[in-house]
Scaffold this active site. Structure first.
Site, PDB file in Angstrom:
ATOM      1  N   GLU A 156       3.885  -4.888   7.439  1.00 21.32           N
ATOM      2  CA  GLU A 156       2.845  -3.792   8.082  1.00 21.32           C
ATOM      3  C   GLU A 156       3.146  -3.741   9.475  1.00 21.32           C
ATOM      4  OE1 GLU A 156       2.205  -6.427   6.137  1.00 21.32           O
ATOM      5  OE2 GLU A 156       0.269  -5.984   4.705  1.00 21.32           O
TER       6      GLU A 156
ATOM      7  N   GLY B  25       0.693  -5.245   0.964  1.00 25.99           N
ATOM      8  CA  GLY B  25      -0.556  -5.495   0.050  1.00 25.99           C
ATOM      9  C   GLY B  25      -0.240  -6.199  -1.406  1.00 25.99           C
TER      10      GLY B  25
ATOM     11  N   GLU C 229      -0.045  -9.556  -0.872  1.00 27.41           N
ATOM     12  CA  GLU C 229      -1.523 -10.019  -0.450  1.00 27.41           C
ATOM     13  C   GLU C 229      -2.075 -10.156  -1.819  1.00 27.41           C
ATOM     14  OE1 GLU C 229      -2.820  -8.305   3.681  1.00 27.41           O
ATOM     15  OE2 GLU C 229      -2.420  -6.891   2.117  1.00 27.41           O
TER      16      GLU C 229
ATOM     17  N   ALA D 127       0.831  -1.271   0.090  1.00 30.68           N
ATOM     18  CA  ALA D 127       0.043  -0.113   0.019  1.00 30.68           C
ATOM     19  C   ALA D 127       0.954   1.138   0.060  1.00 30.68           C
ATOM     20  CB  ALA D 127      -0.940   0.018   1.154  1.00 30.68           C
TER      21      ALA D 127
HETATM   22  N1  CO8 Z   1       4.591   3.193  -0.218  1.00 31.37           N
HETATM   23  C1  CO8 Z   1       4.961   4.221  -0.807  1.00 31.37           C
HETATM   24  N2  CO8 Z   1       6.208   4.670  -1.128  1.00 31.37           N
HETATM   25  C2  CO8 Z   1       6.963   3.616  -1.188  1.00 31.37           C
HETATM   26  C3  CO8 Z   1       6.487   2.533  -0.624  1.00 31.37           C
HETATM   27  C4  CO8 Z   1       5.351   2.239  -0.278  1.00 31.37           C
HETATM   28  N3  CO8 Z   1       4.999   1.061   0.273  1.00 31.37           N
HETATM   29  N4  CO8 Z   1       7.689   1.540  -0.699  1.00 31.37           N
HETATM   30  C5  CO8 Z   1       8.755   2.491  -1.271  1.00 31.37           C
HETATM   31  N5  CO8 Z   1       8.286   3.540  -1.483  1.00 31.37           N
HETATM   32  C6  CO8 Z   1       8.911   4.632  -2.228  1.00 31.37           C
HETATM   33  C7  CO8 Z   1      10.120   5.115  -1.028  1.00 31.37           C
HETATM   34  O1  CO8 Z   1       9.554   5.896  -0.503  1.00 31.37           O
HETATM   35  C8  CO8 Z   1      10.917   5.842  -2.111  1.00 31.37           C
HETATM   36  O2  CO8 Z   1      10.849   7.011  -2.474  1.00 31.37           O
HETATM   37  P1  CO8 Z   1      11.787   8.172  -2.823  1.00 31.37           P
HETATM   38  O3  CO8 Z   1      12.524   7.931  -3.636  1.00 31.37           O
HETATM   39  O4  CO8 Z   1      10.648   9.468  -3.010  1.00 31.37           O
HETATM   40  O5  CO8 Z   1      12.137   8.362  -1.292  1.00 31.37           O
HETATM   41  C9  CO8 Z   1      11.060   4.707  -3.298  1.00 31.37           C
HETATM   42  O6  CO8 Z   1       9.929   4.279  -3.147  1.00 31.37           O
HETATM   43  C10 CO8 Z   1      12.372   3.631  -3.027  1.00 31.37           C
HETATM   44  O7  CO8 Z   1      12.251   3.182  -1.947  1.00 31.37           O
HETATM   45  P2  CO8 Z   1      13.422   3.185  -0.891  1.00 31.37           P
HETATM   46  O8  CO8 Z   1      14.346   4.393  -1.184  1.00 31.37           O
HETATM   47  O9  CO8 Z   1      12.866   2.894   0.462  1.00 31.37           O
HETATM   48  O10 CO8 Z   1      14.140   1.818  -1.350  1.00 31.37           O
HETATM   49  P3  CO8 Z   1      15.041   0.945  -0.411  1.00 31.37           P
HETATM   50  O11 CO8 Z   1      15.827   0.010  -1.279  1.00 31.37           O
HETATM   51  O12 CO8 Z   1      15.898   1.790   0.518  1.00 31.37           O
HETATM   52  O13 CO8 Z   1      13.834   0.292   0.423  1.00 31.37           O
HETATM   53  C11 CO8 Z   1      12.075  -1.117   0.898  1.00 31.37           C
HETATM   54  C12 CO8 Z   1      13.273  -0.789  -0.257  1.00 31.37           C
HETATM   55  C13 CO8 Z   1      12.751  -2.085   1.967  1.00 31.37           C
HETATM   56  C14 CO8 Z   1      11.205  -1.967   0.176  1.00 31.37           C
HETATM   57  C15 CO8 Z   1      11.539   0.148   1.523  1.00 31.37           C
HETATM   58  O14 CO8 Z   1      10.922   0.987   0.473  1.00 31.37           O
HETATM   59  C16 CO8 Z   1      10.223  -0.208   2.364  1.00 31.37           C
HETATM   60  O15 CO8 Z   1      10.340  -0.706   3.497  1.00 31.37           O
HETATM   61  N6  CO8 Z   1       8.891   0.119   1.667  1.00 31.37           N
HETATM   62  C17 CO8 Z   1       7.948  -0.080   2.517  1.00 31.37           C
HETATM   63  C18 CO8 Z   1       7.283  -1.486   2.562  1.00 31.37           C
HETATM   64  C19 CO8 Z   1       6.148  -1.637   3.243  1.00 31.37           C
HETATM   65  O16 CO8 Z   1       6.020  -1.481   4.465  1.00 31.37           O
HETATM   66  N7  CO8 Z   1       4.831  -2.059   2.703  1.00 31.37           N
HETATM   67  C20 CO8 Z   1       3.797  -2.335   3.344  1.00 31.37           C
HETATM   68  C21 CO8 Z   1       2.835  -1.097   3.327  1.00 31.37           C
HETATM   69  S1  CO8 Z   1       1.446  -1.463   4.264  1.00 31.37           S
HETATM   70  C22 CO8 Z   1       0.452  -2.481   3.226  1.00 31.37           C
HETATM   71  O17 CO8 Z   1       0.734  -2.947   2.000  1.00 31.37           O
HETATM   72  C23 CO8 Z   1      -0.810  -3.109   3.811  1.00 31.37           C
HETATM   73  C24 CO8 Z   1      -2.091  -2.230   3.875  1.00 31.37           C
HETATM   74  C25 CO8 Z   1      -3.319  -2.759   4.200  1.00 31.37           C
HETATM   75  C26 CO8 Z   1      -4.129  -1.733   3.949  1.00 31.37           C
HETATM   76  C27 CO8 Z   1      -5.514  -2.012   4.351  1.00 31.37           C
HETATM   77  C28 CO8 Z   1      -6.653  -0.794   4.464  1.00 31.37           C
HETATM   78  C29 CO8 Z   1      -7.709  -1.238   4.943  1.00 31.37           C
END
Ligand code: CO8
Length: 257
Positions: free
Chosen positions: A131, A108, A111, A63
């Protein structure tokens, strides 16, 4: 556009296209993906869909965390309603979906991949439900599907620590069925899709329906459902064509009727 939707013969290819954000699932992505899936569902010429992510770093990192904001109770209810009234997801459409996973498939994103019927991974794939790292929990099936798909201790560790597993571990625990080099990922997905397209489409769809619906039924009811669906298939033209082609030693010409 944040989702590319292409058609190659009988195959639909849905590509999440926000590589700069690791294909994070924003509201726009969900909306465009929903439209693509409705077209795939309703187009009789399309038989199998492949979902993947653009770029080289991610299937989808989940997400769109940066788009999160606190919602009111009314907003949350409204958002859930569209899906409740007309659910459009890989496991509510009886045509097969293949997830072609490379790089990150997280939250997500994983998922979504788990809603697909077949998951194949590139060697660089990393999968997880992180998450928990942001004080949240899976909200689109992660806590329910993951422990059904992989050994419970593996699922519990992934869900409670947020740690990722790599492609080989995903293969070992059965979360994916194949691991291939990154540059062979789409070719492999299309090869599987083409194999399925060579089978009787009504049989394919009924098998998917029986598999998914039967999963949450007691065995007795699941077997009843299977009997009902297979009895119906015997009334179709494709059933006769399959048997006739076998006897005549020629490839079948299925029409989906
Ligand atoms: N959302 C938004 N932006 C993201 C996300 C994300 N999930 N993941 C990465 N990005 C963005 C980063 O912010 C970054 O943007 P910018 O260059 O503008 O700073 C770009 O993508 C590249 O990412 P990183 O610089 O962080 O790259 P790294 O190689 O350092 O790290 C990772 C890669 C480990 C994947 C890291 O980006 C990370 O931890 N991302 C988040 C992953 C995460 O936590 N996902 C789960 C999200 S919650 C979910 O999915 C469940 C929600 C259920 C919703 C139900 C609603 C009812």
């Amino acid at each position: 556009m944040v989702v590319d939707y292409e058609k190659e013969g009988r195959i639909a290819i849905i590509t999440i296209n926000r590589p700069q954000a690791l294909n994070a699932l924003s509201v726009e992505v969900w909306q465009e993906m929903r439209e693509a899936m409705i077209d795939f569902r309703d187009n009789p010429e399309l038989w199998v869909a492949i979902i993947t992510g653009a770029g080289d770093r991610a299937f989808s990192a989940g997400a769109d965390i940066k788009g999160f904001r606190q919602s009111t109770a009314e907003e949350a209810e409204k958002a859930g309603k569209q899906e409740e009234e007309e659910p459009v997801r890989p496991d509510t459409i009886w045509k097969p979906f293949i997830a072609a996973i490379h790089g990150y498939a997280l939250g997500g994103g994983l998922e979504l991949a788990m809603e697909c019927d077949i998951r194949i991974a590139a060697e660089n794939a990393k999968m997880g439900q992180p998450e928990i790292n942001i004080g949240f929990m899976p909200g689109a099936g992660g806590t329910q599907r993951l422990p059904r798909f992989v050994p419970r201790a593996v699922a519990a560790e992934m869900l409670l620590t947020g740690n990722f597993i790599d492609a080989q571990e995903a293969l070992r625990v059965g979360l994916v069925s194949r691991v291939v080099p990154r540059d062979k990922l789409m070719d492999t997905a299309k090869e599987i899709a083409n194999t399925i397209c060579g089978r009787g489409p009504l049989g394919v769809r009924a098998s998917k329906e029986a598999m998914i619906e039967g999963y949450s039924m007691p065995l007795k009811e699941g077997l009843q459902l299977e009997r009902k669906l297979s009895a119906h298939l015997r009334t179709t033209d494709d059933f006769i064509e399959g048997a006739r082609a076998f006897a005549e030693k020629r490839p079948p010409q299925y029409k989906g009727k």
